[in-house]
Design an enzyme around this catalytic site. Structure first.
Site, short mmCIF file in Angstrom:
data_model
loop_
_atom_site.label_atom_id
_atom_site.label_comp_id
_atom_site.label_asym_id
_atom_site.label_seq_id
_atom_site.Cartn_x
_atom_site.Cartn_y
_atom_site.Cartn_z
N TYR A 1 27.75 25.14 32.87
CA TYR A 1 26.87 25.94 33.72
C TYR A 1 25.67 25.17 34.25
O TYR A 1 25.19 25.43 35.34
CB TYR A 1 26.34 27.14 32.94
CG TYR A 1 27.38 28.19 32.65
CD1 TYR A 1 27.56 29.26 33.52
CD2 TYR A 1 28.18 28.12 31.52
CE1 TYR A 1 28.52 30.23 33.27
CE2 TYR A 1 29.14 29.08 31.26
CZ TYR A 1 29.31 30.14 32.15
OH TYR A 1 30.26 31.09 31.90
N HIS B 1 37.39 34.75 21.44
CA HIS B 1 36.16 34.66 22.23
C HIS B 1 35.09 35.51 21.52
O HIS B 1 34.65 36.52 22.03
CB HIS B 1 36.40 35.11 23.68
CG HIS B 1 35.37 34.62 24.66
ND1 HIS B 1 35.69 33.91 25.80
CD2 HIS B 1 34.01 34.76 24.69
CE1 HIS B 1 34.57 33.64 26.48
NE2 HIS B 1 33.55 34.15 25.83
N ARG C 1 41.90 33.96 33.35
CA ARG C 1 41.63 33.65 31.95
C ARG C 1 40.96 34.85 31.30
O ARG C 1 39.90 35.29 31.77
CB ARG C 1 40.72 32.41 31.85
CG ARG C 1 40.25 32.15 30.43
CD ARG C 1 39.33 30.94 30.28
NE ARG C 1 38.88 30.89 28.89
CZ ARG C 1 37.61 30.83 28.50
NH1 ARG C 1 36.62 30.76 29.37
NH2 ARG C 1 37.32 30.84 27.22
N GLU D 1 35.05 27.82 32.62
CA GLU D 1 33.96 28.71 33.06
C GLU D 1 32.97 27.92 33.86
O GLU D 1 32.60 26.80 33.47
CB GLU D 1 33.20 29.33 31.86
CG GLU D 1 33.94 30.39 31.10
CD GLU D 1 33.13 30.96 29.94
OE1 GLU D 1 31.88 30.94 29.97
OE2 GLU D 1 33.78 31.43 28.98
N GLU E 1 34.26 28.00 22.85
CA GLU E 1 32.93 27.51 22.50
C GLU E 1 32.60 27.62 21.01
O GLU E 1 31.69 28.36 20.62
CB GLU E 1 31.86 28.25 23.31
CG GLU E 1 32.02 28.09 24.81
CD GLU E 1 30.89 28.74 25.59
OE1 GLU E 1 30.03 29.39 24.98
OE2 GLU E 1 30.85 28.57 26.81
N ASN F 1 33.57 24.63 29.54
CA ASN F 1 32.66 25.62 30.12
C ASN F 1 31.38 24.90 30.48
O ASN F 1 30.73 24.29 29.62
CB ASN F 1 32.35 26.74 29.13
CG ASN F 1 33.54 27.64 28.88
OD1 ASN F 1 34.59 27.50 29.53
ND2 ASN F 1 33.40 28.57 27.96
C1 PNW Z 1 29.45 31.31 27.88
N1 PNW Z 1 24.30 27.52 27.10
O1 PNW Z 1 28.52 31.05 26.88
C2 PNW Z 1 30.43 32.32 27.31
O2 PNW Z 1 31.70 31.77 27.06
C3 PNW Z 1 30.56 33.57 28.11
O3 PNW Z 1 31.14 34.59 27.32
C4 PNW Z 1 29.22 33.98 28.67
O4 PNW Z 1 29.22 35.23 29.27
C5 PNW Z 1 28.83 32.89 29.65
O5 PNW Z 1 28.77 31.63 29.03
C6 PNW Z 1 27.50 33.15 30.34
O6 PNW Z 1 26.45 33.11 29.42
C7 PNW Z 1 27.46 30.18 27.02
O7 PNW Z 1 23.12 27.94 27.10
C8 PNW Z 1 26.18 30.65 27.25
O8 PNW Z 1 24.52 26.32 27.10
C9 PNW Z 1 25.14 29.76 27.27
C10 PNW Z 1 25.36 28.41 27.08
C11 PNW Z 1 26.61 27.95 26.84
C12 PNW Z 1 27.64 28.85 26.81
#
Ligand code: PNW
Length: 489
Positions: free
Chosen positions: A316, A137, A92, A387, A183, A314
């Site tokens: 995390y 993006h 991707r 992601e 996002e 995405n």
């Molecule tokens: C993503 N949060 O963004 C992005 O799509 C990427 O480009 C980035 O490098 C990656 O996460 C890592 O940061 C986010 O805090 C960053 O919830 C933070 C959050 C969500 C999305």
């Protein structure tokens, strides 16, 4: 559920293997143009809002920019070889809009930009790797920011549609998986409310983030309808949108904490998915924001429905959520939600181990919950996790061998992949998983101080690539050689 039981679900001790996933499940790695390409003045590329933002003093923590980034523009063959070597099925990446139309206005296609992405796509196909392309993006052509105010002006919908159409026409013979926007929430909130991302607006207008989101939703739907009416039958691909979502676990069984958690999810996912699946913003946002939320016309509502073939997620990290009338975060968007995001509960135990970024705690069970929540609330749509990953702090003092042995990242992937496999068993329609990221790269406002890569990039020695233990772990996992319960599969 009691918190202690949640922690037990952390995937601890669980071993995951490829056989836990359906046979056609796609495993890939992800990147984004501005974070890796560099070559900011080559190939007749136009400037983007991230060029100007990163060159503004004080915006990027280490004063860096994506001018050179990890030089993927020149090293794409080497990078494709790495993806192939580890055995991933898919990659991707995003297209830089200002490489295709340098000023964003769709009058004259820049052939050098088309040629670069053609070369990349062909290199992938040659190695049997499926391209998943994100059209946007975050790197909006600067000219569109300066002339119409970027995502605040409705004309952006039309410009995006022309750009998307151009990409489908040039690349769609080989590219079967399209993502319109990455996002939209981050662009709306961090671009137009907190101001920590480009274009860095912090005007105190509580309307701007909602307007920026509104136009992104319409841009997605318009591009989706162009793909479906002009290309889908002929090219046979699918189109989706990528949303980011932290899982929100109620901090207690109290009714106000439960509704704060559910509000939190509606303000993240419902903001986009309710319009796209049900034709309007979620009730809780309409109630709380009233006239600050723009309105969709009847015609637009029709356009929104059925504009998604799949949802990209995405994910995390997760938080406990409690009801709070005074919110500590300096953002209108957060204030409207009347909730507090909590890392630690009363006993002092954290929701998970912290990665390098302030916001990133390792909570594998949160991914299973968010997948099941989407399946339940939105009629079980096909989902790709577009992601998932964690970062290490840049640390010059450690020997390279130690940095490359990223045990915590391996632990992260094992836990989160086990959570995905569980969600599939629970009934969620998850079709693929992309690790963020192939390479260490320009981590937006954090510059090069955070490293998310499966592959280390040596910024001091001509950007040499060194695979980390996590890349080798993935490669064994993808060959089906990871051990399950001590036995080889
Ligand atoms: C993503 N949060 O963004 C992005 O799509 C990427 O480009 C980035 O490098 C990656 O996460 C890592 O940061 C986010 O805090 C960053 O919830 C933070 C959050 C969500 C999305």
């Amino acid at each position: 559920m009691a918190k202690k039981e949640l922690f037990k679900e952390n995937g601890e001790g669980e071993e995951v293997c490829k056989a836990d996933f359906p046979p056609n499940f796609v495993f890939g790695v992800a990147t984004a143009a501005y974070q890796i390409e560099g070559a900011c003045n080559e190939g007749s590329r136009g400037a983007s809002i991230w060029d100007s933002f990163s060159h503004t003093e004080g915006k990027i923590i280490d004063g860096s920019s994506g001018d050179v980034a990890v030089d993927h523009y020149h090293r794409y063959k080497e990078d494709v070889n790495l993806i192939h070597k580890f055995g991933f099925d898919a990659y991707r990446f995003s297209i830089s809009w200002s490489r295709i139309f340098p000023d964003g206005v769709g009058t004259k296609v820049n052939e050098e930009g088309i040629a670069f992405y053609n070369n990349l796509i062909n290199a992938l196909i040659e190695k049997g790797i499926q391209p998943f392309i994100t059209l946007y993006h975050w790197d909006l052509p600067l000219h569109l920011q300066e002339t119409i105010g970027g995502w605040l002006d409705k004309q952006i919908v039309n410009y995006f549609a022309i750009y998307a159409d151009t990409c489908f026409a040039h690349f769609g013979d080989r590219v079967k998986n399209w993502i319109t926007i990455n996002e939209p929430l981050q662009t709306a909130v961090n671009g137009y409310d907190t101001g920590i991302f480009a274009p860095g607006r912090r005007e105190g207008s509580s309307e701007e983030p909602y307007l920026a989101a509104h136009h992104q939703i319409l841009a997605h739907a318009t591009a989706g309808s162009i793909y479906r009416s002009k290309y889908k039958d002929k090219q046979g691909g699918q189109i989706g949108l990528v949303l980011d979502c932290e899982w929100a676990e109620a901090n207690s069984d109290k009714i106000e904490d439960k509704s704060a958690a559910s509000r939190r999810l509606d303000f993240q996912l419902g903001w986009y998915l309710c319009p796209l699946y049900y034709g309007d913003y979620p009730a809780v946002m309409l109630e709380r924001l009233g006239d600050r939320l723009p309105k969709f016309s009847e015609e637009e509502k029709k356009l929104l429905l059925n504009s998604l073939d799949f949802l990209g997620l995405n994910h995390y990290t997760s938080r406990f959520i409690s009801h709070a009338t005074s919110c500590s975060e300096e953002s209108y968007f957060y204030k409207a939600q009347e909730m507090e995001r909590i890392v630690e509960w009363e006993g002092g135990e954290k929701i998970g181990e912290k990665a390098a970024s302030e916001w990133l705690y390792i909570v594998p069970w949160g991914l299973r919950k968010v997948l099941n929540y989407i399946a339940r609330k939105y009629n079980n749509p096909p989902i790709y996790i577009t992601e998932n990953g964690m970062d290490d702090e840049e640390d010059n003092s450690l020997p390279l061998s130690e940095i490359l042995d990223d045990k915590l990242r391996v632990h992260y992937f094992k836990g989160y992949l086990a959570a995905v496999a569980q969600a599939i068993k629970d009934g969620a329609d998850v079709r693929g998983y992309f690790a963020w990221s192939l390479l260490d790269n320009f981590e937006w406002a954090q510059g090069y101080t955070k490293r998310f890569g499966l592959v280390y990039v040596d910024y001091k020695n001509s950007l040499t690539r060194h695979p980390k233990s996590s890349a080798y772990w993935f490669s064994r996992f993808l060959k089906g050689g990871e051990k399950k319960n001590g036995k080889e599969n």
